[in-house]
Write an enzyme that holds these catalytic residues in place. Structure first.
Site, PDB file in Angstrom:
ATOM      1  CG  ASP A 191      -1.890  -1.159   1.215  1.00 54.41           C
ATOM      2  OD1 ASP A 191      -2.275  -1.600   0.125  1.00 54.41           O
ATOM      3  OD2 ASP A 191      -2.223  -1.644   2.313  1.00 54.41           O
ATOM      4  N   GLY A 227       1.613   3.013  -2.566  1.00 49.71           N
ATOM      5  CA  GLY A 227       1.198   3.940  -3.627  1.00 49.71           C
ATOM      6  C   GLY A 227       1.728   3.477  -4.982  1.00 49.71           C
ATOM      7  CE  LYS A 228       2.413  -2.442  -4.346  1.00 48.40           C
ATOM      8  NZ  LYS A 228       2.123  -2.102  -2.944  1.00 48.40           N
ATOM      9  CE  LYS A 256       0.939  10.436  -7.705  1.00 44.10           C
ATOM     10  NZ  LYS A 256       0.785  11.745  -7.140  1.00 44.10           N
ATOM     11  CG  ASN A 259      -2.823 -10.734  -2.319  1.00 40.35           C
ATOM     12  OD1 ASN A 259      -2.804 -10.563  -3.532  1.00 40.35           O
ATOM     13  ND2 ASN A 259      -1.802 -11.235  -1.662  1.00 40.35           N
ATOM     14  CG  HIS A 285      -2.058  -1.947  -6.937  1.00 37.43           C
ATOM     15  ND1 HIS A 285      -1.149  -2.474  -7.805  1.00 37.43           N
ATOM     16  CD2 HIS A 285      -1.788  -2.521  -5.738  1.00 37.43           C
ATOM     17  CE1 HIS A 285      -0.376  -3.346  -7.156  1.00 37.43           C
ATOM     18  NE2 HIS A 285      -0.760  -3.393  -5.901  1.00 37.43           N
ATOM     19  CB  THR A 307       1.710 -12.074   0.870  1.00 35.83           C
ATOM     20  OG1 THR A 307       0.672 -12.637   0.050  1.00 35.83           O
ATOM     21  CG2 THR A 307       2.885 -11.644  -0.005  1.00 35.83           C
ATOM     22  N   GLY A 337     -10.848  -3.060   3.384  1.00 31.59           N
ATOM     23  CA  GLY A 337     -11.421  -1.948   4.156  1.00 31.59           C
ATOM     24  C   GLY A 337     -10.889  -1.857   5.577  1.00 31.59           C
ATOM     25  CE  LYS A 392      -1.393   8.074   1.506  1.00 37.75           C
ATOM     26  NZ  LYS A 392      -2.304   6.952   1.820  1.00 37.75           N
ATOM     27  CG  LEU A 393       6.511  15.239   1.546  1.00 36.57           C
ATOM     28  CD1 LEU A 393       7.497  14.536   2.477  1.00 36.57           C
ATOM     29  CD2 LEU A 393       7.279  16.116   0.558  1.00 36.57           C
ATOM     30  CB  THR A 420       2.784  16.536  -3.247  1.00 35.02           C
ATOM     31  OG1 THR A 420       2.438  16.888  -4.591  1.00 35.02           O
ATOM     32  CG2 THR A 420       4.296  16.612  -3.070  1.00 35.02           C
TER      33      THR A 420
HETATM   34  P1  GDP Z   1      -0.692   0.365  -3.580  1.00 33.33           P
HETATM   35  O1  GDP Z   1      -1.306  -0.893  -3.091  1.00 33.33           O
HETATM   36  O2  GDP Z   1       0.774   0.408  -3.326  1.00 33.33           O
HETATM   37  O3  GDP Z   1      -1.030   0.685  -5.008  1.00 33.33           O
HETATM   38  O4  GDP Z   1      -1.313   1.535  -2.691  1.00 33.33           O
HETATM   39  P2  GDP Z   1      -2.868   1.706  -2.293  1.00 33.33           P
HETATM   40  O5  GDP Z   1      -3.594   2.176  -3.477  1.00 33.33           O
HETATM   41  O6  GDP Z   1      -3.384   0.498  -1.601  1.00 33.33           O
HETATM   42  O7  GDP Z   1      -2.744   2.812  -1.172  1.00 33.33           O
HETATM   43  C1  GDP Z   1      -2.187   4.056  -1.414  1.00 33.33           C
HETATM   44  C2  GDP Z   1      -3.257   5.137  -1.166  1.00 33.33           C
HETATM   45  O8  GDP Z   1      -2.642   6.388  -1.089  1.00 33.33           O
HETATM   46  C3  GDP Z   1      -4.271   5.237  -2.284  1.00 33.33           C
HETATM   47  O9  GDP Z   1      -5.512   5.566  -1.731  1.00 33.33           O
HETATM   48  C4  GDP Z   1      -3.746   6.394  -3.151  1.00 33.33           C
HETATM   49  O10 GDP Z   1      -4.767   7.088  -3.837  1.00 33.33           O
HETATM   50  C5  GDP Z   1      -3.150   7.261  -2.095  1.00 33.33           C
HETATM   51  N1  GDP Z   1      -1.995   8.059  -2.525  1.00 33.33           N
HETATM   52  C6  GDP Z   1      -1.001   7.733  -3.384  1.00 33.33           C
HETATM   53  N2  GDP Z   1      -0.070   8.720  -3.434  1.00 33.33           N
HETATM   54  C7  GDP Z   1      -0.485   9.681  -2.593  1.00 33.33           C
HETATM   55  C8  GDP Z   1       0.066  10.938  -2.176  1.00 33.33           C
HETATM   56  O11 GDP Z   1       1.153  11.351  -2.575  1.00 33.33           O
HETATM   57  N3  GDP Z   1      -0.653  11.656  -1.264  1.00 33.33           N
HETATM   58  C9  GDP Z   1      -1.832  11.214  -0.755  1.00 33.33           C
HETATM   59  N4  GDP Z   1      -2.452  11.968   0.139  1.00 33.33           N
HETATM   60  N5  GDP Z   1      -2.370  10.040  -1.115  1.00 33.33           N
HETATM   61  C10 GDP Z   1      -1.702   9.272  -2.006  1.00 33.33           C
HETATM   62  P1  IMO Z   2      -0.885  -4.157  -2.224  1.00 35.32           P
HETATM   63  O1  IMO Z   2      -0.456  -4.738  -3.552  1.00 35.32           O
HETATM   64  C1  IMO Z   2      -0.966  -4.515   2.126  1.00 35.32           C
HETATM   65  C2  IMO Z   2      -1.052  -8.573   3.786  1.00 35.32           C
HETATM   66  C3  IMO Z   2      -2.303  -9.002   4.535  1.00 35.32           C
HETATM   67  C4  IMO Z   2      -1.684  -9.950   5.555  1.00 35.32           C
HETATM   68  C5  IMO Z   2      -0.592 -10.634   4.748  1.00 35.32           C
HETATM   69  C6  IMO Z   2      -0.986 -11.977   4.162  1.00 35.32           C
HETATM   70  O2  IMO Z   2      -2.161  -3.425  -2.279  1.00 35.32           O
HETATM   71  O3  IMO Z   2       0.225  -3.406  -1.593  1.00 35.32           O
HETATM   72  P2  IMO Z   2      -2.537 -12.676   2.119  1.00 35.32           P
HETATM   73  O4  IMO Z   2      -3.999 -12.445   1.867  1.00 35.32           O
HETATM   74  O5  IMO Z   2      -1.652 -12.129   1.065  1.00 35.32           O
HETATM   75  O6  IMO Z   2      -2.232 -14.113   2.424  1.00 35.32           O
HETATM   76  O7  IMO Z   2      -2.229 -11.862   3.481  1.00 35.32           O
HETATM   77  O8  IMO Z   2      -0.267  -9.750   3.681  1.00 35.32           O
HETATM   78  N1  IMO Z   2      -1.287  -8.077   2.399  1.00 35.32           N
HETATM   79  C7  IMO Z   2      -1.211  -6.785   2.053  1.00 35.32           C
HETATM   80  N2  IMO Z   2      -1.019  -5.680   2.795  1.00 35.32           N
HETATM   81  N3  IMO Z   2      -1.076  -4.416   0.786  1.00 35.32           N
HETATM   82  C8  IMO Z   2      -1.240  -5.515   0.010  1.00 35.32           C
HETATM   83  O9  IMO Z   2      -1.214  -5.475  -1.337  1.00 35.32           O
HETATM   84  C9  IMO Z   2      -1.360  -6.773   0.651  1.00 35.32           C
HETATM   85  N4  IMO Z   2      -1.558  -8.033   0.216  1.00 35.32           N
HETATM   86  C10 IMO Z   2      -1.493  -8.818   1.296  1.00 35.32           C
HETATM   87  O10 IMO Z   2      -2.925  -7.898   5.156  1.00 35.32           O
HETATM   88  O11 IMO Z   2      -1.055  -9.222   6.584  1.00 35.32           O
HETATM   89 MG    MG Z   3      -2.835  -1.545  -1.806  1.00 37.69          MG
END
Ligand code: GDP
Ligand code: IMO
Ligand code: MG
Length: 420
Positions: A16, A18-19, A21, A41, A44, A238, A301, A330-331, A409
């Site tokens: 999570d 921010g990959k 984005k 799982n 993005h 994971t 969620g 997310k600076l 940002t």
């Molecule tokens: P990923 O799994 O690595 O793709 O990241 P996620 O999408 O699960 O979580 C990153 C969250 O941060 C998302 O809701 C993005 O929209 C948000 N996000 C990404 N870059 C920024 C940033 O620079 N600032 C803020 N405030 N939010 C960001």
């Molecule tokens: P993205 O790609 C954050 C975490 C789960 C749990 C552990 C094992 O959005 O960054 P699993 O269902 O994979 O067997 O769960 O890994 N987990 C993540 N946490 N971002 C993810 O993906 C995740 N995918 C799995 O919360 O701790």
């Molecule tokens: Mg994610």
């Protein structure tokens, strides 16, 4: 056209970062975006012009209408999940390809995942419950089923029924029901109708893109380094290889095919699920990071655990992945803090260390404090950033021994600083 190399985007923390984005933003400059591991799982999130897209299996290049998107052999694919996701986009034919060697993640894998977590009680990993562990276990145990087998649903149904027969006592003990054969066949035929046109030998496609067509290829990591099956905080990880090296096996590439590696980190840390997290903050700072950063999982969620930037773990992950640069995300979430902190070492058994011991739950973070700043949100150049934010970034570069090449940002594609 000469031979090109594939660049990699890899998560450096616990996912999570921010990959999505960054891949979406960079995808405007790439011809092909590939996923090599994980499954649904992953979550993005991408914001473009105020519209939110949540992707789980489809690569984040899909919002660039010109990019080809590839799901490689290392992925575990839930047909139901990807079919639902595909409905968000018009006509993906010619823009999405799925490896015939990727493994199927079927509803019984999720049932097993959830049953195992229930049985573990307070020792649960806190998985997403999506069947990821059981689908990868079946693959390694050589009792899994490949996506290419959807081409013959009758034969696949017979194999799955046989698998249930052989494992009946185990499934009975877990309360996992044997599927009804006719219903299973109908379900698989439904998946086959929708997915078979997209199934192919994707390794050959990527080779051709790199060797003959000279295309620009980007590999999109899911999860993060600290969740890696080998190098993460086992067993709270994971079930796939989330590091850059894993992207090779997950797509059929070799190490010489790899170009630039960009590690994605938040300007602070988060983790979902259980397991050690040295800089986790249980007080008001952690709450504030969660609230301002909207730290709730895209897939489940769940509220994410939050804390300060861990430079020890980042340095480790940067070395492991061979990061050429970091993208600092997310600076803006740190805006308004009077003081921001970076973990620069750990206290462990009375000593100061700068590596990750196996029992990471026993370390205590040692922090360095930095002066906070008012506003970085929306900045699009380094010069626009407040002086103390610039100092914070320079310090991260120094401590982690990796340059920061991208700064984000806001969630929007254009609120991004590309460093010269
Ligand atoms: P990923 O799994 O690595 O793709 O990241 P996620 O999408 O699960 O979580 C990153 C969250 O941060 C998302 O809701 C993005 O929209 C948000 N996000 C990404 N870059 C920024 C940033 O620079 N600032 C803020 N405030 N939010 C960001
Ligand atoms: P993205 O790609 C954050 C975490 C789960 C749990 C552990 C094992 O959005 O960054 P699993 O269902 O994979 O067997 O769960 O890994 N987990 C993540 N946490 N971002 C993810 O993906 C995740 N995918 C799995 O919360 O701790
Ligand atoms: Mg994610």
């Amino acid at each position: 056209m000469g031979k090109t190399k594939a660049d990699i985007i890899v998560g450096i923390q616990w996912g999570d970062e921010g990959k999505g984005k960054i891949v979406d933003m960079l995808a405007q400059k790439y011809d092909m975006v590939c996923r090599s591991q994980g499954g649904h799982n992953a979550g993005h999130t991408i914001w473009v012009d105020g519209v939110r897209y949540a992707l789980h299996l489809i690569p984040s290049g899909v919002l660039n209408p010109k990019a080809i998107n590839v799901i490689g052999n290392g992925v575990v694919l839930s047909p139901a999940s990807i079919i639902k996701e595909m409905e968000q986009f018009e006509n993906l034919e010619g823009r999405l390809y799925i490896s015939d060697k990727a493994h199927l993640n079927l509803p019984y894998h999720a049932a097993i995942d959830q049953a195992k977590e229930r049985l573990k009680g307070d020792k649960a990993i806190g998985t997403t419950g999506k069947g990821i562990g059981p689908a990868y276990s079946d693959k390694i145990n050589r009792v899994g089923h490949r996506v290419g087998e959807l081409r013959d649903p009758k034969k696949l149904t017979a194999k799955i029924m046989e698998y249930f027969e052989q494992n009946k006592p185990v499934f009975d003990a877990m309360g996992v029901e044997t599927p009804n054969e006719a219903e299973l066949l109908e379900e698989l035929e439904g998946y086959a109708d929708k997915l078979v046109p997209f199934i192919t030998d994707t390794a050959v496609m990527v080779w051709e893109a790199l060797d003959k067509k000279g295309l620009r290829v980007l590999l999109e990591g899911a999860q993060g380094t600290m969740l890696d099956i080998d190098h993460g905080t086992y067993p709270y990880v994971t079930s796939s290889s989330t590091v850059s090296a894993g992207a090779c096996t997950g797509l059929g590439l070799n190490p010489k095919d790899i170009g630039k590696v960009t590690g994605i980190v938040k300007a602070y840390c988060t983790r979902v699920g259980n397991g050690p997290f040295p800089t986790e903050d249980h007080g008001s700072d952690g709450d504030r990071l969660a609230e301002v950063g909207h730290e709730f999982g895209t897939t489940t969620g769940r509220k994410r655990r939050c804390g300060w930037f861990d430079a020890v773990a980042t340095k480790y992950a940067s070395r492991l992945n061979g990061c050429d640069e970091l993208a600092l995300m997310k600076l803006d979430v740190l805006d308004g803090f009077e003081e921001v902190k970076v973990c620069v070492a750990y206290e462990y058994n009375g000593e100061q260390i700068d590596y990750l011991p196996q029992d990471l739950e026993n370390v205590k973070p040692i922090y360095k404090s930095f002066k906070g700043w008012e506003k970085s949100a929306g900045a699009r150049s380094f010069d626009e950033l407040p002086q103390s934010a610039q100092e914070y970034i320079r310090a991260i570069e120094e401590i982690t021994n990796t340059k920061v090449g991208i700064i984000s940002t806001s969630p929007e594609r254009d609120d991004t600083i590309i460093m010269e």
